[in-house]
Design a protein around this motif. Structure first.
Motif, mmCIF file in Angstrom:
data_model
loop_
_atom_site.group_PDB
_atom_site.id
_atom_site.type_symbol
_atom_site.label_atom_id
_atom_site.label_comp_id
_atom_site.label_asym_id
_atom_site.label_seq_id
_atom_site.Cartn_x
_atom_site.Cartn_y
_atom_site.Cartn_z
ATOM 1 N N VAL A 32 -23.328 31.993 -103.940
ATOM 2 C CA VAL A 32 -22.093 31.372 -103.698
ATOM 3 C C VAL A 32 -21.313 31.482 -105.239
ATOM 4 O O VAL A 32 -19.913 31.662 -104.881
ATOM 5 C CB VAL A 32 -22.607 29.703 -103.753
ATOM 6 C CG1 VAL A 32 -21.258 29.110 -104.243
ATOM 7 C CG2 VAL A 32 -22.967 29.308 -102.600
ATOM 8 N N ALA A 33 -21.747 31.626 -106.173
ATOM 9 C CA ALA A 33 -20.879 32.045 -107.452
ATOM 10 C C ALA A 33 -20.447 33.670 -107.087
ATOM 11 O O ALA A 33 -19.061 33.669 -107.396
ATOM 12 C CB ALA A 33 -21.989 32.358 -108.607
ATOM 13 N N GLN A 34 -21.197 34.392 -106.567
ATOM 14 C CA GLN A 34 -20.545 35.863 -106.336
ATOM 15 C C GLN A 34 -19.417 35.741 -105.043
ATOM 16 O O GLN A 34 -18.361 36.140 -105.263
ATOM 17 C CB GLN A 34 -21.652 36.569 -105.743
ATOM 18 C CG GLN A 34 -21.269 38.135 -105.583
ATOM 19 C CD GLN A 34 -20.653 38.772 -106.950
ATOM 20 O OE1 GLN A 34 -21.310 38.570 -107.865
ATOM 21 N NE2 GLN A 34 -19.696 39.387 -106.868
ATOM 22 N N THR A 35 -19.577 34.876 -104.342
ATOM 23 C CA THR A 35 -18.733 34.607 -103.178
ATOM 24 C C THR A 35 -17.237 34.049 -103.564
ATOM 25 O O THR A 35 -16.267 34.474 -103.460
ATOM 26 C CB THR A 35 -19.023 33.749 -102.114
ATOM 27 O OG1 THR A 35 -20.174 34.462 -101.421
ATOM 28 C CG2 THR A 35 -18.244 33.620 -101.022
ATOM 29 N N THR A 36 -17.368 33.054 -104.352
ATOM 30 C CA THR A 36 -16.141 32.620 -104.982
ATOM 31 C C THR A 36 -15.414 33.203 -105.863
ATOM 32 O O THR A 36 -14.244 33.360 -105.980
ATOM 33 C CB THR A 36 -16.476 31.005 -105.719
ATOM 34 O OG1 THR A 36 -17.593 31.376 -106.749
ATOM 35 C CG2 THR A 36 -17.184 29.829 -105.046
ATOM 36 N N GLU A 37 -16.133 34.350 -106.925
ATOM 37 C CA GLU A 37 -15.635 35.126 -107.431
ATOM 38 C C GLU A 37 -14.587 36.194 -106.602
ATOM 39 O O GLU A 37 -13.651 36.564 -107.075
ATOM 40 C CB GLU A 37 -16.409 35.833 -108.363
ATOM 41 C CG GLU A 37 -15.944 36.704 -109.212
ATOM 42 C CD GLU A 37 -16.869 37.380 -110.330
ATOM 43 O OE1 GLU A 37 -16.647 38.682 -111.049
ATOM 44 O OE2 GLU A 37 -17.799 36.851 -110.485
ATOM 45 N N ASN A 38 -15.339 36.630 -105.695
ATOM 46 C CA ASN A 38 -14.786 37.594 -104.683
ATOM 47 C C ASN A 38 -13.683 36.973 -104.006
ATOM 48 O O ASN A 38 -12.609 37.850 -103.846
ATOM 49 C CB ASN A 38 -15.701 38.144 -103.774
ATOM 50 C CG ASN A 38 -16.906 38.904 -104.251
ATOM 51 O OD1 ASN A 38 -17.020 39.496 -105.321
ATOM 52 N ND2 ASN A 38 -18.023 38.879 -103.371
ATOM 53 N N TYR A 39 -13.467 35.963 -103.587
ATOM 54 C CA TYR A 39 -12.419 35.183 -102.861
ATOM 55 C C TYR A 39 -11.471 34.656 -103.769
ATOM 56 O O TYR A 39 -10.239 34.019 -103.221
ATOM 57 C CB TYR A 39 -12.662 34.201 -101.857
ATOM 58 C CG TYR A 39 -13.405 35.275 -100.619
ATOM 59 C CD1 TYR A 39 -12.849 35.787 -99.581
ATOM 60 C CD2 TYR A 39 -14.885 35.228 -100.711
ATOM 61 C CE1 TYR A 39 -13.414 36.574 -98.718
ATOM 62 C CE2 TYR A 39 -15.497 35.849 -99.816
ATOM 63 C CZ TYR A 39 -14.636 36.514 -98.635
ATOM 64 O OH TYR A 39 -15.493 37.320 -97.619
ATOM 65 N N ASP A 40 -11.524 34.529 -105.261
ATOM 66 C CA ASP A 40 -10.774 34.048 -105.916
ATOM 67 C C ASP A 40 -10.148 32.550 -105.679
ATOM 68 O O ASP A 40 -8.854 32.304 -105.433
ATOM 69 C CB ASP A 40 -9.483 34.743 -106.273
ATOM 70 C CG ASP A 40 -8.592 34.583 -107.340
ATOM 71 O OD1 ASP A 40 -8.980 33.933 -108.326
ATOM 72 O OD2 ASP A 40 -7.379 35.027 -107.441
ATOM 73 N N VAL A 92 -14.090 24.969 -107.323
ATOM 74 C CA VAL A 92 -15.285 25.597 -107.706
ATOM 75 C C VAL A 92 -16.222 24.913 -108.648
ATOM 76 O O VAL A 92 -17.246 24.764 -108.492
ATOM 77 C CB VAL A 92 -15.152 27.206 -107.988
ATOM 78 C CG1 VAL A 92 -16.306 27.727 -108.697
ATOM 79 C CG2 VAL A 92 -14.404 27.741 -106.932
ATOM 80 N N ARG A 93 -15.325 24.444 -109.850
ATOM 81 C CA ARG A 93 -16.359 23.856 -110.813
ATOM 82 C C ARG A 93 -16.836 22.478 -110.384
ATOM 83 O O ARG A 93 -17.947 22.151 -110.580
ATOM 84 C CB ARG A 93 -15.238 23.451 -112.002
ATOM 85 C CG ARG A 93 -15.858 23.020 -113.193
ATOM 86 C CD ARG A 93 -15.063 22.770 -114.551
ATOM 87 N NE ARG A 93 -14.237 24.094 -114.945
ATOM 88 C CZ ARG A 93 -12.887 24.262 -114.617
ATOM 89 N NH1 ARG A 93 -12.383 23.120 -114.131
ATOM 90 N NH2 ARG A 93 -12.298 25.343 -114.781
ATOM 91 N N SER A 94 -16.011 21.784 -109.589
ATOM 92 C CA SER A 94 -16.692 20.512 -108.942
ATOM 93 C C SER A 94 -17.800 20.813 -108.108
ATOM 94 O O SER A 94 -18.822 19.791 -108.034
ATOM 95 C CB SER A 94 -15.455 19.838 -108.251
ATOM 96 O OG SER A 94 -15.846 18.445 -107.660
ATOM 97 N N GLU A 95 -17.783 21.612 -107.094
ATOM 98 C CA GLU A 95 -18.903 22.050 -106.331
ATOM 99 C C GLU A 95 -20.260 22.638 -107.018
ATOM 100 O O GLU A 95 -21.225 22.332 -106.595
ATOM 101 C CB GLU A 95 -18.326 22.961 -105.082
ATOM 102 C CG GLU A 95 -17.515 22.375 -103.980
ATOM 103 C CD GLU A 95 -17.804 21.130 -103.335
ATOM 104 O OE1 GLU A 95 -19.210 21.223 -102.995
ATOM 105 O OE2 GLU A 95 -17.288 20.158 -103.253
ATOM 106 N N ALA A 96 -19.795 23.343 -107.747
ATOM 107 C CA ALA A 96 -21.078 23.975 -108.656
ATOM 108 C C ALA A 96 -21.585 22.992 -109.611
ATOM 109 O O ALA A 96 -22.929 22.909 -109.480
ATOM 110 C CB ALA A 96 -20.419 24.833 -109.812
#
Length: 428
Positions: free
Chosen positions: A39-47, A53-57
């Protein structure tokens, strides 16, 4: 029927066992760790929006922390159970890898049944007897079976070489297929089993896997020495099939991308099928010719001329023995000398043991001293022996200085005067 659900619930049959329950907690923790990374990689790829992102993480991290804590507190899985579960998973992944290789056509359909049967025995062995059952099944996968020994008898005694050639070729291909598959399993141990069952279990599985690979390498090396060039032909065949699979994949991807039409694709697939049929053919195995080539590699026969080597190749008989088979019994009459073509044997006499390997001989002392045998000899690995009768051995001893040197060294090792021994054999 109406009360069956209630009975199952009362008896607890609808609940996981303590081992499975503890294991499920381990699996959840490992899965969530992997999900977090992806998920971390996906959020980084799609900006994506950083606040979201911080809330869901944070939310996901709390769930992961709870899962890890619960898994670490689990004490219901004993070490032996973790090892057994790890071996079952490893053998299951091995089976999946075999099926994938069959679909890719890098393993032939002919070999699929053999290697799949071995994988099923590994799973069953680990399930019923843990580590010992897995090891027993692994040893069986590289052992010579009864049908192989029967084929060896047909070839050695009656000159019927067809069954032995076919089974030897099958063994070559099976061992090569197993080696290719096992080399891929280390990644699975590190990527999955280590995370679920811990470092100690993963290291033990790595050790068991290394032993299996070593056993297969040893068996392959024996066959390579016995039949020079044949393993290389099988490896070339594997490379050709792999190249064809990759070529087919590229054509399919380009067709899906609309780079060419159905007519072109059909023509390419037909041409590929023709080449695949040609690549499926297995090279023939000539036992007699290969045996002659192998004899030339023996250091003991290094000083013999070409004619003498050809004559020797014709009179030497081949004998195959499996691990644990007794080759010679103590007190048996001395009628033959044995040369080790591949494998190894153990000699036992008066409580002492010593081992001989490829290129060495045994049985000559009893002949040259005119005594009954004083040793028991058994195979400690699948072994191929070349057998020479007494009369031909004595004549060979007269012609070969290298053979006389070997006899002297063997005699000195056993405390026998080599001068008397060789003079009795008629060679100086």
């Amino acid at each position: 029927g109406t009360t069956l659900r209630w009975i199952i619930g009362r008896l607890g049959l609808d609940q996981l066992s303590p081992i499975d329950h503890a294991l499920s907690r381990q699996v959840i923790a490992v899965a969530l760790q992997t999900v977090r990374e992806d998920v971390a990689q996906t959020t980084e790829n799609y900006d994506l929006n950083r606040d979201i992102v911080r809330s869901e993480a944070k939310r996901f991290g709390e769930r992961l922390e709870t899962a890890v804590k619960t898994a670490e507190e689990a004490t219901d899985i004993l070490d032996r159970d973790r090892i057994a579960l790890g071996l079952i998973a490893l053998a299951g992944h091995e089976r999946d890898t075999i099926l994938a290789r069959v679909r890719e056509r890098t393993i032939s359909a002919r070999m699929a049944d053999l290697v799949l049967s071995d994988a099923d025995r590994l799973i069953e062995g680990a399930r019923t007897q843990g580590r010992s059952g897995y090891q027993r099944a692994a040893r069986r996968s590289v052992a010579y079976g009864r049908t192989f020994r029967a084929a060896a008898v047909l070839h050695g005694r009656y000159g019927v070489s067809g069954p032995l050639a076919r089974m030897t070729a099958d063994r070559f291909e099976m061992l090569l297929s197993q080696r290719l598959i096992l080399r891929d399993l280390g990644t699975f141990i590190d990527g999955r089993i280590r995370r679920i069952h811990g470092r100690r279990v993963a290291e033990l599985l790595h050790d068991l896997l290394a032993r299996r690979i070593e056993g297969i390498e040893t068996a392959l090396e024996g066959l390579r020495l016995q039949y020079p060039g044949y393993a290389e032909e099988l490896e070339r065949r594997f490379i050709r099939r792999t190249a064809l699979r990759l070529e087919e994949r590229e054509y399919t991807l380009m067709r899906e991308d609309g780079l060419f039409g159905a007519e072109v694709y059909t023509a390419l697939m037909q041409e590929l099928a023709t080449r695949r049929t040609a690549a499926e053919g297995r090279p023939g195995l000539d036992l007699a010719v290969r045996r002659g080539a192998f004899i030339e590699q023996f250091p003991l026969f290094a000083d013999l001329g070409e004619g003498a080597l050809k004559r020797l190749s014709r009179v030497l008989k081949t004998r195959y023995v499996d691990i644990g088979d007794v080759v010679l019994h103590k007190e048996s009459p001395a009628r033959s000398v044995f040369f080790i073509a591949s494998g190894a044997v153990e000699l036992e006499s008066a409580g002492q043991t010593w081992r001989l390997g490829r290129g060495e001989m045994f049985g000559q002392m009893a002949i040259l001293t005119n005594r009954v045998r004083r040793v028991d000899v058994r195979a400690i690995a699948p072994t191929t022996l070349l057998v020479l009768d007494e009369d031909r051995f004595r004549r060979l001893l007269e012609r070969s200085a290298a053979l006389r040197d070997a006899v002297r060294a063997s005699a000195e090792k056993r405390g026998i005067d080599p001068v008397d021994l060789l003079s009795g054999g008629g060679a100086g």
